[in-house]
Design an enzyme around this catalytic site. Structure first.
Site, PDB file in Angstrom:
ATOM      1  N   VAL A  87       4.907  17.506 -16.133  1.00  0.00           N
ATOM      2  CA  VAL A  87       6.322  17.839 -16.347  1.00  0.00           C
ATOM      3  C   VAL A  87       7.000  17.725 -14.994  1.00  0.00           C
ATOM      4  O   VAL A  87       6.590  18.383 -14.032  1.00  0.00           O
ATOM      5  CB  VAL A  87       6.463  19.255 -16.940  1.00  0.00           C
ATOM      6  CG1 VAL A  87       7.892  19.753 -16.851  1.00  0.00           C
ATOM      7  CG2 VAL A  87       5.983  19.283 -18.387  1.00  0.00           C
ATOM      8  N   GLY A  88       8.004  16.886 -14.919  1.00  0.00           N
ATOM      9  CA  GLY A  88       8.657  16.634 -13.641  1.00  0.00           C
ATOM     10  C   GLY A  88       9.682  17.695 -13.289  1.00  0.00           C
ATOM     11  O   GLY A  88      10.011  18.575 -14.102  1.00  0.00           O
ATOM     12  N   SER A 115       3.096  15.424 -12.023  1.00  0.00           N
ATOM     13  CA  SER A 115       4.018  14.325 -12.341  1.00  0.00           C
ATOM     14  C   SER A 115       4.398  13.539 -11.089  1.00  0.00           C
ATOM     15  O   SER A 115       4.475  14.103  -9.990  1.00  0.00           O
ATOM     16  CB  SER A 115       5.284  14.910 -12.977  1.00  0.00           C
ATOM     17  OG  SER A 115       6.310  13.954 -13.007  1.00  0.00           O
ATOM     18  N   GLN A 137      -0.194  11.908 -12.634  1.00  0.00           N
ATOM     19  CA  GLN A 137       0.535  11.081 -13.603  1.00  0.00           C
ATOM     20  C   GLN A 137       1.399  10.085 -12.856  1.00  0.00           C
ATOM     21  O   GLN A 137       2.211  10.453 -12.007  1.00  0.00           O
ATOM     22  CB  GLN A 137       1.402  11.964 -14.514  1.00  0.00           C
ATOM     23  CG  GLN A 137       2.269  11.188 -15.497  1.00  0.00           C
ATOM     24  CD  GLN A 137       3.674  10.960 -14.992  1.00  0.00           C
ATOM     25  OE1 GLN A 137       4.222  11.792 -14.265  1.00  0.00           O
ATOM     26  NE2 GLN A 137       4.285   9.839 -15.341  1.00  0.00           N
ATOM     27  N   TYR A 139       4.356   7.424 -12.985  1.00  0.00           N
ATOM     28  CA  TYR A 139       5.434   6.564 -13.484  1.00  0.00           C
ATOM     29  C   TYR A 139       5.366   5.367 -12.556  1.00  0.00           C
ATOM     30  O   TYR A 139       5.689   5.475 -11.376  1.00  0.00           O
ATOM     31  CB  TYR A 139       6.803   7.245 -13.342  1.00  0.00           C
ATOM     32  CG  TYR A 139       7.152   8.200 -14.461  1.00  0.00           C
ATOM     33  CD1 TYR A 139       6.980   7.855 -15.792  1.00  0.00           C
ATOM     34  CD2 TYR A 139       7.722   9.443 -14.169  1.00  0.00           C
ATOM     35  CE1 TYR A 139       7.332   8.730 -16.809  1.00  0.00           C
ATOM     36  CE2 TYR A 139       8.072  10.316 -15.183  1.00  0.00           C
ATOM     37  CZ  TYR A 139       7.870   9.956 -16.493  1.00  0.00           C
ATOM     38  OH  TYR A 139       8.219  10.815 -17.498  1.00  0.00           O
ATOM     39  N   THR A 165       1.825   6.791 -17.439  1.00  0.00           N
ATOM     40  CA  THR A 165       2.704   6.995 -18.593  1.00  0.00           C
ATOM     41  C   THR A 165       3.296   5.650 -18.996  1.00  0.00           C
ATOM     42  O   THR A 165       3.978   4.993 -18.204  1.00  0.00           O
ATOM     43  CB  THR A 165       3.800   8.019 -18.257  1.00  0.00           C
ATOM     44  OG1 THR A 165       3.152   9.268 -17.988  1.00  0.00           O
ATOM     45  CG2 THR A 165       4.771   8.210 -19.418  1.00  0.00           C
ATOM     46  N   ARG A 174      18.786  10.542 -24.101  1.00  0.00           N
ATOM     47  CA  ARG A 174      18.774  12.011 -24.189  1.00  0.00           C
ATOM     48  C   ARG A 174      20.205  12.515 -24.261  1.00  0.00           C
ATOM     49  O   ARG A 174      20.908  12.648 -23.248  1.00  0.00           O
ATOM     50  CB  ARG A 174      18.015  12.592 -23.001  1.00  0.00           C
ATOM     51  CG  ARG A 174      16.596  12.021 -22.977  1.00  0.00           C
ATOM     52  CD  ARG A 174      15.685  12.702 -22.020  1.00  0.00           C
ATOM     53  NE  ARG A 174      14.390  12.018 -22.006  1.00  0.00           N
ATOM     54  CZ  ARG A 174      13.475  12.168 -21.072  1.00  0.00           C
ATOM     55  NH1 ARG A 174      13.711  12.992 -20.066  1.00  0.00           N
ATOM     56  NH2 ARG A 174      12.344  11.529 -21.131  1.00  0.00           N
ATOM     57  N   LYS A 247      -0.954   7.298 -21.046  1.00  0.00           N
ATOM     58  CA  LYS A 247      -0.273   8.377 -21.790  1.00  0.00           C
ATOM     59  C   LYS A 247       0.938   7.805 -22.522  1.00  0.00           C
ATOM     60  O   LYS A 247       1.794   7.161 -21.909  1.00  0.00           O
ATOM     61  CB  LYS A 247       0.186   9.468 -20.827  1.00  0.00           C
ATOM     62  CG  LYS A 247       1.034  10.567 -21.463  1.00  0.00           C
ATOM     63  CD  LYS A 247       1.290  11.699 -20.490  1.00  0.00           C
ATOM     64  CE  LYS A 247       2.130  12.811 -21.098  1.00  0.00           C
ATOM     65  NZ  LYS A 247       3.570  12.497 -21.153  1.00  0.00           N
ATOM     66  N   HIS A 271       5.780  11.704 -25.896  1.00  0.00           N
ATOM     67  CA  HIS A 271       6.518  12.273 -24.760  1.00  0.00           C
ATOM     68  C   HIS A 271       7.302  13.515 -25.201  1.00  0.00           C
ATOM     69  O   HIS A 271       8.401  13.804 -24.724  1.00  0.00           O
ATOM     70  CB  HIS A 271       7.483  11.214 -24.199  1.00  0.00           C
ATOM     71  CG  HIS A 271       7.684  11.269 -22.710  1.00  0.00           C
ATOM     72  ND1 HIS A 271       7.274  10.270 -21.861  1.00  0.00           N
ATOM     73  CD2 HIS A 271       8.282  12.183 -21.913  1.00  0.00           C
ATOM     74  CE1 HIS A 271       7.623  10.562 -20.611  1.00  0.00           C
ATOM     75  NE2 HIS A 271       8.229  11.729 -20.616  1.00  0.00           N
TER      76      HIS A 271
END
Ligand code: FNR
Length: 374
Positions: A87-88, A115, A137, A139, A165, A174, A247, A271
């Site tokens: 979780v960032g 993250s 994780q 990105y 991810t 969002r 992920k 996600h």
């Protein structure tokens, strides 16, 4: 509502009450950022609802006096089949951010997944975890030299796996964040891995001399890689000897492709309903994926885990372990004590549920304990 320190247990016990507490203390932008999903939040709701379509089927008169929650994952023994999801931007929830979450995780021997967009550097986070396993994780930034540097730093500082991810070529739609004009990085959160990176600083930060706003602008330009494809994984393999997990797998053919590409594990995940809205729940995706994988690589799962029986259901449908997302972040709004409480309650609930379903070890969980109802 307030938190209340009891002798043995910090209340609230109910996970939704930690969410209420978080709503009380967080600014609207930060709370919505954590709580919301993408689009009309169809998938976010489905993730939780799907669990109710499955019934547990307990057996009785089984000796459950001694119980064992441990599993083996990527050749390491874990205390329980639970990991903290990446979780960032955790300092938007509490100033101690990832350090508090990682400490709480280590306190319960639960792995923490750091993250890419953490507010403390991956080395700082690793530094509070002692011997407890942690994964990094990725990105995958749109600059391979920065990607390689992150992965090598993770390996050098004690991480046990790289979790790439793959469901985020760009951020999901969002609506609440757009409405609130809220992107957590604009508050200065989530940049620590970049500003502590020698390659990033040399290539994009004029050797560390840009002001914060300009640095954030540079990070945003390379944060995601929209042309990432399966072929690139062979390159990543050469950068590290750590196991690599993907992920964000939601299709059985992608799971098979992961195996064909020499990947060590997958996380079945949408996600937390924050990427493509309208996607099926991750629990619904799990069974067919676990069946085709057939134990050849590790299968982790996330999306909608809230209580002990949820963990049992995911394991029964073929997951080797589960990641917990929002619940621990709601706890983090009260600092480390909140994360610890959410975790200890979940672990105790899992232990209780294991006994009540008539099993004494997590590794003996299989489809016999679950049934879908119409
Ligand atoms: C996430 N998630 C996420 N995933 C990832 O790979 N990298 C990241 O930086 C983040 N950041 C992030 C922030 C916030 C606030 C949330 C809620 C989630 C997704 C996360 O790892 C996980 O897939 C979901 O949270 C699981 O669903 P639940 O447990 O929240 O229902």
């Amino acid at each position: 509502m307030s938190i209340h320190l009891q002798k043995e247990r910090v209340s609230p016990v109910v996970v939704e009450d930690w969410e209420k507490l978080a709503k009380e203390v967080l600014p609207k932008g930060a709370y919505d950022y954590v709580n919301s999903g993408s689009g009309g939040e169809e998938t976010l709701a489905k993730n939780v609802e799907e669990f109710k379509k499955w019934d547990l089927v307990p057996r009785v008169l089984v000796n459950v006096e001694k119980r064992n929650l441990s599993i083996e994952l990527l050749n390491r023994k874990l205390a329980a089949p639970i990991l903290l999801a990446p979780v960032g931007f955790q300092t938007v929830v509490h100033p101690d951010g990832e350090l508090a979450s990682a400490r709480a995780a280590a306190g319960q021997s639960i792995p923490f997944i750091t993250s890419t967009v953490s507010s403390y550097s991956l080395e700082e986070i690793s530094g509070v975890m002692g011997n407890t396993p942690r994964y990094f994780q990725l990105y995958w930034p749109n600059d391979d030299e920065v990607a390689s540097s992150f992965v090598k730093r993770a390996e050098a500082s004690g991480y046990g796996a790289i979790v790439v991810t793959v469901d985020t070529p760009l951020l999901g739609w969002r609506e609440k964040d757009l409405q609130n004009k809220y992107f957590p990085m604009m508050t200065g959160a989530g940049i620590a891995n970049f500003v502590s990176d020698p390659v990033f600083n040399q290539k994009f930060n004029a050797n560390g001399t840009l002001n914060k706003e300009a640095v954030i602008g540079e990070i945003r330009k390379i944060l995601f890689k929209q042309n990432l494809t399966w072929e690139k994984l062979a390159w990543l393999r050469k950068q590290t000897s750590l196991p690599i997990l993907l992920k964000g797998i939601m299709h059985k053919d992608d799971a098979l492709q992961a195996i064909a590409n020499g990947i060590d594990g997958i996380v079945v995940s949408n996600h937390g309903g924050r990427q493509l809205d309208g996607v099926r729940s991750s629990l619904r995706a799990l069974e067919s994926i676990a069946d085709v994988v057939n134990k050849r690589i590790a299968v982790l799962f996330d999306g909608g885990i809230r209580r002990g029986p949820d963990v049992l259901k995911a394991l029964a449908l073929g997951a080797d372990g589960v990641l917990l997302g929002r619940p621990y972040v709601y706890g983090l709004a009260q600092g480390e004590v909140g994360v610890t409480s959410v975790l200890t309650n979940l672990l105790d609930d899992l232990d209780n549920s294991l006994a009540n379903v008539g099993k004494n070890s997590i590794t003996s969980i299989n489809k016999s304990i679950i049934e879908k109802h119409s």
